[in-house]
Motif scaffolding. Structure first.
Motif, mmCIF file in Angstrom:
data_model
loop_
_atom_site.group_PDB
_atom_site.id
_atom_site.type_symbol
_atom_site.label_atom_id
_atom_site.label_comp_id
_atom_site.label_asym_id
_atom_site.label_seq_id
_atom_site.Cartn_x
_atom_site.Cartn_y
_atom_site.Cartn_z
ATOM 1 N N ASP A 159 -9.579 -24.727 -13.432
ATOM 2 C CA ASP A 159 -8.922 -24.076 -12.292
ATOM 3 C C ASP A 159 -7.794 -23.160 -12.757
ATOM 4 O OD1 ASP A 159 -10.611 -25.289 -10.531
ATOM 5 O OD2 ASP A 159 -9.253 -26.975 -10.087
ATOM 6 N N GLN A 160 -7.044 -23.612 -13.758
ATOM 7 C CA GLN A 160 -5.946 -22.788 -14.266
ATOM 8 C C GLN A 160 -6.485 -21.542 -14.967
ATOM 9 O OE1 GLN A 160 -4.214 -25.863 -16.641
ATOM 10 N NE2 GLN A 160 -2.680 -26.424 -15.094
ATOM 11 N N ARG A 161 -7.640 -21.672 -15.641
ATOM 12 C CA ARG A 161 -8.254 -20.504 -16.266
ATOM 13 C C ARG A 161 -8.629 -19.469 -15.216
ATOM 14 N NH1 ARG A 161 -12.896 -21.309 -20.612
ATOM 15 N NH2 ARG A 161 -12.459 -19.078 -20.791
ATOM 16 N N ALA A 166 -11.345 -13.028 -22.631
ATOM 17 C CA ALA A 166 -10.835 -14.381 -22.394
ATOM 18 C C ALA A 166 -11.886 -15.271 -21.729
ATOM 19 C CB ALA A 166 -9.576 -14.321 -21.535
ATOM 20 N N ALA A 167 -12.777 -14.686 -20.937
ATOM 21 C CA ALA A 167 -13.785 -15.484 -20.224
ATOM 22 C C ALA A 167 -14.776 -16.142 -21.172
ATOM 23 C CB ALA A 167 -14.516 -14.589 -19.220
ATOM 24 N N TYR A 168 -14.916 -15.631 -22.390
ATOM 25 C CA TYR A 168 -15.878 -16.191 -23.348
ATOM 26 C C TYR A 168 -15.301 -17.364 -24.150
ATOM 27 C CZ TYR A 168 -19.486 -12.631 -22.773
ATOM 28 O OH TYR A 168 -20.505 -11.836 -22.267
ATOM 29 N N ALA A 169 -14.048 -17.734 -23.909
ATOM 30 C CA ALA A 169 -13.376 -18.717 -24.758
ATOM 31 C C ALA A 169 -13.869 -20.139 -24.514
ATOM 32 C CB ALA A 169 -11.876 -18.649 -24.531
ATOM 33 N N ASP A 170 -13.795 -20.935 -25.569
ATOM 34 C CA ASP A 170 -13.971 -22.389 -25.445
ATOM 35 C C ASP A 170 -12.659 -23.037 -25.021
ATOM 36 O OD1 ASP A 170 -16.760 -22.781 -26.547
ATOM 37 O OD2 ASP A 170 -15.835 -21.765 -28.260
ATOM 38 N N ILE A 171 -11.566 -22.505 -25.543
ATOM 39 C CA ILE A 171 -10.227 -23.007 -25.227
ATOM 40 C C ILE A 171 -9.365 -21.822 -24.823
ATOM 41 C CG2 ILE A 171 -8.168 -24.159 -26.158
ATOM 42 C CD1 ILE A 171 -10.030 -25.507 -28.208
ATOM 43 N N ARG A 214 -19.478 -19.449 -33.611
ATOM 44 C CA ARG A 214 -20.483 -20.474 -33.907
ATOM 45 C C ARG A 214 -20.334 -21.020 -35.318
ATOM 46 N NH1 ARG A 214 -25.756 -17.157 -31.589
ATOM 47 N NH2 ARG A 214 -25.144 -17.124 -29.378
ATOM 48 N N THR A 215 -19.867 -20.175 -36.226
ATOM 49 C CA THR A 215 -19.738 -20.586 -37.624
ATOM 50 C C THR A 215 -18.297 -20.604 -38.108
ATOM 51 O OG1 THR A 215 -20.146 -18.285 -38.270
ATOM 52 C CG2 THR A 215 -22.026 -19.792 -38.289
ATOM 53 N N HIS A 216 -17.358 -20.121 -37.273
ATOM 54 C CA HIS A 216 -15.964 -20.056 -37.651
ATOM 55 C C HIS A 216 -15.087 -20.537 -36.502
ATOM 56 C CE1 HIS A 216 -18.019 -17.121 -40.187
ATOM 57 N NE2 HIS A 216 -16.999 -17.123 -41.011
ATOM 58 N N GLN A 217 -13.881 -20.928 -36.849
ATOM 59 C CA GLN A 217 -12.866 -21.099 -35.828
ATOM 60 C C GLN A 217 -12.258 -19.717 -35.585
ATOM 61 O OE1 GLN A 217 -9.114 -22.910 -36.900
ATOM 62 N NE2 GLN A 217 -9.051 -24.064 -34.989
ATOM 63 N N VAL A 218 -12.294 -19.245 -34.338
ATOM 64 C CA VAL A 218 -11.814 -17.904 -34.009
ATOM 65 C C VAL A 218 -10.676 -18.025 -33.005
ATOM 66 C CG1 VAL A 218 -12.412 -15.643 -33.080
ATOM 67 C CG2 VAL A 218 -14.103 -16.921 -34.410
ATOM 68 N N ILE A 219 -9.544 -17.389 -33.332
ATOM 69 C CA ILE A 219 -8.372 -17.377 -32.455
ATOM 70 C C ILE A 219 -8.064 -15.925 -32.132
ATOM 71 C CG2 ILE A 219 -5.931 -17.993 -32.245
ATOM 72 C CD1 ILE A 219 -6.455 -20.193 -34.357
ATOM 73 N N VAL A 220 -7.963 -15.599 -30.843
ATOM 74 C CA VAL A 220 -7.816 -14.214 -30.414
ATOM 75 C C VAL A 220 -6.642 -14.087 -29.448
ATOM 76 C CG1 VAL A 220 -8.931 -12.236 -29.327
ATOM 77 C CG2 VAL A 220 -10.299 -13.882 -30.623
ATOM 78 N N THR A 253 -10.885 -19.665 -29.367
ATOM 79 C CA THR A 253 -9.650 -19.917 -28.626
ATOM 80 C C THR A 253 -8.987 -18.579 -28.318
ATOM 81 O OG1 THR A 253 -9.286 -22.042 -29.734
ATOM 82 C CG2 THR A 253 -7.374 -21.006 -28.689
ATOM 83 N N VAL A 254 -8.595 -18.374 -27.058
ATOM 84 C CA VAL A 254 -7.880 -17.147 -26.704
ATOM 85 C C VAL A 254 -6.460 -17.501 -26.279
ATOM 86 C CG1 VAL A 254 -9.964 -15.916 -26.016
ATOM 87 C CG2 VAL A 254 -8.653 -17.184 -24.282
ATOM 88 N N LEU A 255 -5.527 -16.598 -26.583
ATOM 89 C CA LEU A 255 -4.151 -16.701 -26.125
ATOM 90 C C LEU A 255 -3.870 -15.508 -25.236
ATOM 91 C CD1 LEU A 255 -4.001 -17.869 -29.327
ATOM 92 C CD2 LEU A 255 -1.636 -18.185 -28.597
ATOM 93 N N THR A 256 -3.423 -15.789 -24.024
ATOM 94 C CA THR A 256 -3.107 -14.716 -23.086
ATOM 95 C C THR A 256 -1.698 -14.943 -22.546
ATOM 96 O OG1 THR A 256 -4.023 -15.908 -21.171
ATOM 97 C CG2 THR A 256 -5.540 -14.531 -22.456
ATOM 98 N N GLY A 257 -1.236 -14.008 -21.753
ATOM 99 C CA GLY A 257 0.094 -14.116 -21.157
ATOM 100 C C GLY A 257 0.631 -12.743 -20.842
ATOM 101 N N GLU A 258 1.672 -12.729 -20.050
ATOM 102 C CA GLU A 258 2.297 -11.469 -19.671
ATOM 103 C C GLU A 258 2.889 -10.785 -20.907
ATOM 104 O OE1 GLU A 258 2.288 -9.970 -16.896
ATOM 105 O OE2 GLU A 258 2.017 -11.427 -15.269
ATOM 106 N N THR A 259 3.008 -9.478 -20.839
ATOM 107 C CA THR A 259 3.641 -8.722 -21.912
ATOM 108 C C THR A 259 5.077 -9.199 -22.112
ATOM 109 O OG1 THR A 259 2.292 -6.795 -21.418
ATOM 110 C CG2 THR A 259 4.300 -6.425 -22.702
ATOM 111 N N GLY A 260 5.453 -9.459 -23.352
ATOM 112 C CA GLY A 260 6.813 -9.877 -23.666
ATOM 113 C C GLY A 260 7.015 -11.373 -23.720
#
Length: 586
Positions: A549-551, A524-529, A510-516, A25-32
């Motif tokens: 589409d939003q991605r 971000a392009a490699y994310a499942d969520i 593959r073996t862990h839940q990963v949040i970035v 899972t990746v979290l993105t967004g504008e700075t701030g």
């Protein structure tokens, strides 16, 4: 695994809920916008120190609530978590999940809750240790500490059994050594204490008190002082209850038993059911009166003929009081004090024979500590090269082909002021720490051909981020099923290195839940969520899950701020497709 997090009034986030699943899972967004507030919230759930300045302006408190599942963990970790819940009185929710909550007040103390129960913040730390591994910028700096480097090597080497054996005998050795030093340094003082105890015990043994004897003496003395009055009262009462024919004369009334007996006979001579019932009740009364009369007879028989023994009992009472004035409030307390003093006296043996025996035990335990420490050191040394080789290979995959990572294991020499130096069979003196006799040091150079230096002198921020990721990938098997959170793991990198970081994170997922938390579209392009943190009305931020589409639009914005551009979207679609194809191929 982290299933959900809810945040209220923390930093830029007014109120937001994010749901998570397996994979990356990746979290993105504008700075701030508050991306790192999610990581900050997880730190709070992990028991980190609460900072009141993080509370959103205008709010009285911030709240972070996390929902965790445990079915994907190994049985041992699940058992540990269940034990933590039981000891805290916490309970799972109806669906088997566990809710942890932390509130941070602007003015008052923070509060922690686990499974519906209020708990200390350190209980959350214990709970999340087996569930969460957090890597923020400060967490990456921890990698420079020798104890963190040793712990990483131990995870790779799998030396839990060796470390447990060492720790057990090491603790026994320290206790015995402190006892020997204490007895030797305080020999005169302890000998004086032993003499005092011996004198006191001899005094108590000379009096030889019996348990409860003081209370018995008080009753006996009172009885002797009132002997005539007691005899007269008991005899009169006995005569009134069951006097003989000779005793019932001179106008004395008949004995109670005779009176009751005549009443029973009169009632039983009728055929009336009520009177017959009363006769049965009087029979019971007659039995009680007869028993009381017999007990009064026993009491009279036990009374002394005169008070001649009073003086002896008073003297005995004075002996007991001489003990209770010195050692305890009553005789039972004196006996307890004597038992404890005998145990203490056994520990105060400072004779030459006793000290020699204790010294031999310390030497024997020291040999065991040395053997266990060397065994642990051997296992670490054997695994150090393997860890260095594996991490160096991972760094090459992270666009650091010229990097060289080393793991050094050396014995910690004893300092001049070492309180507990350990002598090894070969003769060298080493420091015996709580985790072994080794100093583990990570070395690093970004360019082969240059000197390998300690990590704190050689790695930049970006290099340290990639090094941390490389270590986690190598060590992934030792913590399968846990949640790994990376904040700005891609700081200071871009281009091909960013693609490689995304690839490694996807492999780790593959073996862990990963949040970035990331600012790089290649990651971000490699994310499942894909979650995005956006600023809304009144400056408050919200967390939103993106569809395909939003991605694409978000990736286009991250690429060049061209979220609405056809060119930007085309580039984003190409990047997303390439990343997903790469994941499928590897």
């Amino acid at each position: 695994m982290l299933a959900e997090i809810r945040i209220e009034s923390l930093g830029a986030i007014s109120a937001a809920t994010a749901e998570f699943d397996k994979g990356l899972t990746v979290l993105t967004g504008e700075t701030g916008t508050g991306k790192t507030m999610v990581v900050t919230g997880l730190h709070l759930l992990g028991g980190a120190r609460a900072d009141a300045t993080r509370v959103r302006s205008g709010a009285g408190r911030a709240v972070v609530e996390g929902r965790f599942t445990t079915e994907e963990l190994d049985p041992a970790t699940t058992a540990q978590i269940d034990e933590i819940l039981d000891s805290s009185g916490a309970e799972r929710d109806d669906d088997g999940t566990i809710i942890a909550l932390r509130s941070v007040s602007r003015d008052g103390p923070s509060r922690a809750y686990l499974g519906g129960r209020s708990v200390p913040a350190r209980s959350l730390t214990t709970f999340t240790t087996g569930l969460l591994t957090l890597h923020g910028q400060n967490d990456q700096l921890r990698l420079m500490r020798p104890d963190e480097q040793r712990a990483a090597l131990d995870r790779f080497a799998g030396v839990e059994a060796e470390l447990e054996r060492y720790t057990k005998v090491h603790d026994e050795w320290l206790v015995a050594r402190r006892d020997l030093v204490d007895r030797t340094n305080r020999a005169r003082e302890l000998a004086q204490e032993a003499d005092r105890l011996k004198f006191a015990l001899a005094e108590i043994d000379g009096v030889d008190p019996a348990p409860g004897e003081d209370e018995t003496l008080v009753a006996d003395i009172r009885r002797l002082c009132e002997l005539d009055a007691l005899r007269e009262a008991a005899a009169g009462a006995r005569a009134a209850l069951s006097a003989s024919v000779d005793e019932v004369c001179d106008g004395q009334p008949h004995a109670a038993t005779d009176t009751i007996g005549r009443a029973i006979a009169l009632l039983e001579s009728t055929d009336d059911a009520a009177l017959i019932a009363l006769a049965r009740q009087l029979s019971e009364v007659s039995t009680v009166v007869g028993d009381a009369a017999r007990e009064l007879g026993d009491f009279l028989g036990e009374l002394p003929g005169d008070a001649s023994s009073l003086e002896t009992k008073l003297a005995r009472q004075a002996e007991l009081r001489s003990l209770t004035r010195k050692y305890a409030a009553d005789v039972d307390g004196v006996l307890r004090w004597a038992a404890q003093s005998r145990e203490r006296l056994a520990q105060l043996d400072v004779s030459e024979e006793a000290l020699s025996g204790l010294a031999r035990r310390v030497d024997a335990l020291g040999q065991q500590v040395a053997a266990a420490g060397l065994e642990l050191s051997k296992a670490r040394t054997k695994s150090a090269k393997g860890l260095a080789k594996a991490v160096t290979a991972e760094l090459a995959g992270l666009a650091m082909a010229d990097a060289d990572f080393t793991v050094g294991v050396s014995l910690m020499g004893a300092r001049e002021d070492d309180s507990a130096p350990l002598r090894l069979p070969a003769g060298q003196a080493v420091h015996a720490g709580s985790e072994g006799i080794d100093l583990v040091e990570f070395g690093f150079t970004a360019h082969r051909g240059t000197d390998v230096l300690p990590l704190n002198k050689s790695a930049s921020g970006g290099e340290l981020s990639r090094l941390m990721l490389a270590l986690e990938v190598v060590l992934a098997a030792s913590a399968e099923g846990t949640t790994m959170v990376f904040d700005e793991v891609d700081a200071g990198v871009g281009g091909r290195a960013a693609v490689q970081i995304g690839r490694r994170l996807a492999r780790l997922a593959r073996t862990h839940q990963v949040i970035v938390v990331t600012h790089l579209p290649q990651v971000a392009a490699y994310a499942d969520i894909h979650l995005v943190v956006e600023s809304g009305r009144n400056g408050a931020s919200d967390v939103r899950r993106l569809d395909t589409d939003q991605r694409v639009a978000e990736l286009a914005r991250m690429l060049a701020g061209l979220g609405e551009s056809d060119t930007g979207r085309a580039h984003a679609r190409e990047l997303l497709a390439a990343a997903q194809d790469d994941r499928a191929a590897t």
